[in-house]
Design a protein around this motif. Structure first.
Motif, short mmCIF file in Angstrom:
data_model
loop_
_atom_site.label_atom_id
_atom_site.label_comp_id
_atom_site.label_asym_id
_atom_site.label_seq_id
_atom_site.Cartn_x
_atom_site.Cartn_y
_atom_site.Cartn_z
N GLY A 298 0.82 -1.21 0.00
CA GLY A 298 0.00 0.00 0.00
C GLY A 298 0.85 1.25 0.00
O GLY A 298 0.56 2.22 -0.72
N TYR A 299 1.90 1.25 0.80
CA TYR A 299 2.83 2.38 0.84
C TYR A 299 3.50 2.59 -0.52
O TYR A 299 3.64 3.72 -1.00
CB TYR A 299 3.88 2.11 1.92
N LEU A 366 -6.22 4.70 -6.31
CA LEU A 366 -5.42 3.53 -5.94
C LEU A 366 -6.04 2.22 -6.39
O LEU A 366 -5.34 1.21 -6.51
CB LEU A 366 -5.19 3.52 -4.43
N ARG A 367 -7.35 2.21 -6.66
CA ARG A 367 -7.96 0.98 -7.20
C ARG A 367 -7.45 0.66 -8.60
O ARG A 367 -7.63 -0.46 -9.09
CB ARG A 367 -9.49 1.12 -7.22
N PRO A 373 -8.37 -5.13 -0.35
CA PRO A 373 -8.87 -4.16 0.65
C PRO A 373 -7.81 -3.71 1.64
O PRO A 373 -7.76 -2.53 2.00
CB PRO A 373 -10.00 -4.93 1.34
N ALA A 374 -6.98 -4.63 2.10
CA ALA A 374 -5.96 -4.28 3.10
C ALA A 374 -4.91 -3.35 2.49
O ALA A 374 -4.51 -2.35 3.10
CB ALA A 374 -5.30 -5.54 3.65
N VAL A 375 -4.48 -3.68 1.29
CA VAL A 375 -3.50 -2.84 0.59
C VAL A 375 -4.08 -1.46 0.34
O VAL A 375 -3.43 -0.43 0.55
CB VAL A 375 -3.06 -3.50 -0.73
N LEU A 376 -5.32 -1.41 -0.11
CA LEU A 376 -5.98 -0.13 -0.40
C LEU A 376 -6.11 0.73 0.85
O LEU A 376 -5.93 1.95 0.81
CB LEU A 376 -7.36 -0.38 -1.00
N ALA A 377 -6.41 0.11 1.97
CA ALA A 377 -6.58 0.87 3.22
C ALA A 377 -5.29 1.60 3.59
O ALA A 377 -5.30 2.80 3.93
CB ALA A 377 -6.99 -0.06 4.35
N GLY A 379 -2.78 2.30 1.50
CA GLY A 379 -2.44 3.24 0.44
C GLY A 379 -3.27 4.51 0.48
O GLY A 379 -2.74 5.62 0.32
N VAL A 380 -4.58 4.38 0.70
CA VAL A 380 -5.47 5.55 0.74
C VAL A 380 -5.09 6.47 1.89
O VAL A 380 -5.03 7.70 1.74
CB VAL A 380 -6.94 5.10 0.87
#
Length: 471
Positions: A298-299, A366-367, A373-377, A379-380
């Motif tokens: 995500g980072y 980011l989608r 979902p975990a990666v997006l959380a 990253g957002v």
């Protein structure tokens, strides 16, 4: 009718100015309108930087389909490559400052000789890095915190990326030479060519075509190397063809130890300046890696998007650096200072708008890269928090590049040393590990440190010591 007809000439003048900026017909910016000079330099430089950041986004998009381990490996490799970028930026910065000063003095022969010595300096550095990358790719990944699975998947990618670093260094350096000479449109077009090839080749070489399965993750490094290499060939053609503000001929090829030493002095300050920042990012990603693969992926996605917006803003800062160098060479320090302030306010408006877009549309953006979902959380949250400080970053980067354009690479180096190593790294560790905020603590440390750096740079710039630097 009169007001309507009055708008037509202004519109036409605007489009004519945009067209002139893309063509790159004007080369010297020591007289005339400062606003016009900024537009003519900034537009191609911003587009150039946008194209540079597009490399990272394209790679992230196609590598994202290979899984989180591949994405995380790329993130770790990019952190190491950021050290190479630092040296490339440093040498490029030195070349821009010296070439711009010689152009401002109406000395194109001196500009060409300086450019050749910078090429010698860059070539020697790249050979050393290539040898280290080829021999120690696995050890480098392990040192960065990669697990055995990441090393198995990504060591080939890391070996290719580091082994072919010459094309990265030359692409930065020669574009710096062109920027100093006011030839920003050539730098822009070299990145257009490089990115077009990368976009076409990435999916083909990563995933294959027909019965061929492709090279997987290693294909991303191969495609990027081919694209950047084509850009370098385009640069060298224009640098040697004899029809531009700066032209290299056989008479310029003799090594000049004095000039190499001068460039090394300026470049070392610039390299250390960016190396301090890059090393800080390495420490930050090392902290992030402790919170798992999802946080690291995500980072990585968030930083790629942030870089995509920051690099065009660096283009505007580079325009200010060129104006500073040329106008100091022409003996017009007041004009140089006015150029910097106008560039800073324009940059603030640009990054302020980008910040609003990122805060509102972070999930949608980011989608594009991941549906996890975990990666997006992670990253957002990173994208939204880090973009909060964009207005401060806008001023800070223009001021830093203005010091560099004057040949004063020491001042921003000391500012970075304080802001990154004495503030950002300790604060990130305390907030993320000691207090237990996790990645959120790292994001807040970035915002706070970058804002402090920007305010400090503005205060020091106003003192005006940069006007007296000789290169």
């Amino acid at each position: 009718m009169q007001s309507e007809t009055g708008k037509i000439p202004r519109t036409r003048r605007l489009f004519a100015l945009l067209g002139e900026a893309l063509k790159g017909e004007e080369k010297e910016y020591t007289t005339g309108s400062i606003n016009r000079a900024l537009v003519l330099l900034a537009i191609p430089m911003m587009l150039e930087m946008s194209m540079e950041s597009l490399f990272a986004l394209v790679d992230a998009y196609f590598v994202g389909r290979l899984g989180k381990a591949a994405v995380a490996t790329v993130g770790l490799t990019e952190s190491v490559l950021s050290i190479i970028y630092s040296v490339a930026f440093g040498i490029s910065m030195a070349a821009t400052a010296v070439v711009a000063r010689r152009i401002g003095e109406k000395n194109p022969e001196g500009a060409a000789r300086s450019a050749v010595q910078a090429l010698y300096l860059a070539g020697g550095f790249s050979v050393l890095v290539a040898l280290g990358g080829i021999l120690f790719a696995k050890d480098i990944l392990l040192l960065m915190g990669a697990d055995e699975a990441m090393v198995a998947i990504g060591s080939g990618y890391t070996r290719i990326a580091l082994g072919t670093n010459l094309v990265i260094v030359l692409l930065f350096l020669i574009n710096g030479i062109f920027r100093g000479a006011g030839e920003a449109s050539i730098a822009m077009r070299s990145l257009w060519l490089a990115n077009l090839l990368n976009i076409v080749l990435c999916p083909l070489i990563i995933y294959g075509i027909g019965s061929w399965d492709g090279f997987g993750l290693e294909g991303a490094a191969i495609a990027t190397t081919i694209g950047r290499g084509a850009g370098v060939i385009y640069q060298l053609y224009h640098l040697c063809r004899g029809k531009k503000q700066i032209t290299i001929g056989w008479r310029h090829l003799q090594p000049d130890g004095t000039m190499i030493a001068k460039l090394t002095g300026i470049a070392s300050g610039g390299t250390l300046q960016f190396l301090i920042g890059s090393a800080s990012w390495i420490f930050l990603i090392r902290i992030i890696s402790q919170f798992g693969e999802d946080a690291l992926a995500g980072y990585t996605f968030a930083i790629r998007v942030i870089v995509f917006a920051i690099l065009p803003a660096w283009g505007l800062a580079n325009a200010a650096a060129t104006l500073v160098g040329q106008n100091l060479g022409a003996g017009a320090p007041d004009r140089a200072e006015k150029s910097v302030w106008r560039a800073a306010y324009l940059n603030m408006a640009f990054l302020g708008l980008v910040s609003v877009v990122f805060i509102i549309f972070a999930p949608q953006i980011l989608r594009i890269f991941s549906q996890d979902p975990a990666v997006l959380a992670y990253g957002v949250e990173g994208l939204r928090l880090i973009s909060v400080g964009y207005i401060f970053y806008a001023f800070g980067m223009v001021m830093a590049q203005s010091f560099n354009g004057a040949g004063d690479t020491r001042t921003p180096t000391f500012i970075n040393l304080f802001g990154f190593w004495m503030l950002q790294i300790p604060l990130a560790y305390v907030l993320a590990i000691v207090i237990g905020w996790g990645p959120t603590g790292v994001y807040w440390a970035i915002v706070i440190a970058e804002s402090v750096i920007a305010v400090t740079a503005v205060i020091v710039f106003r003192k005006g010591r940069w006007k007296k630097v000789k290169v």
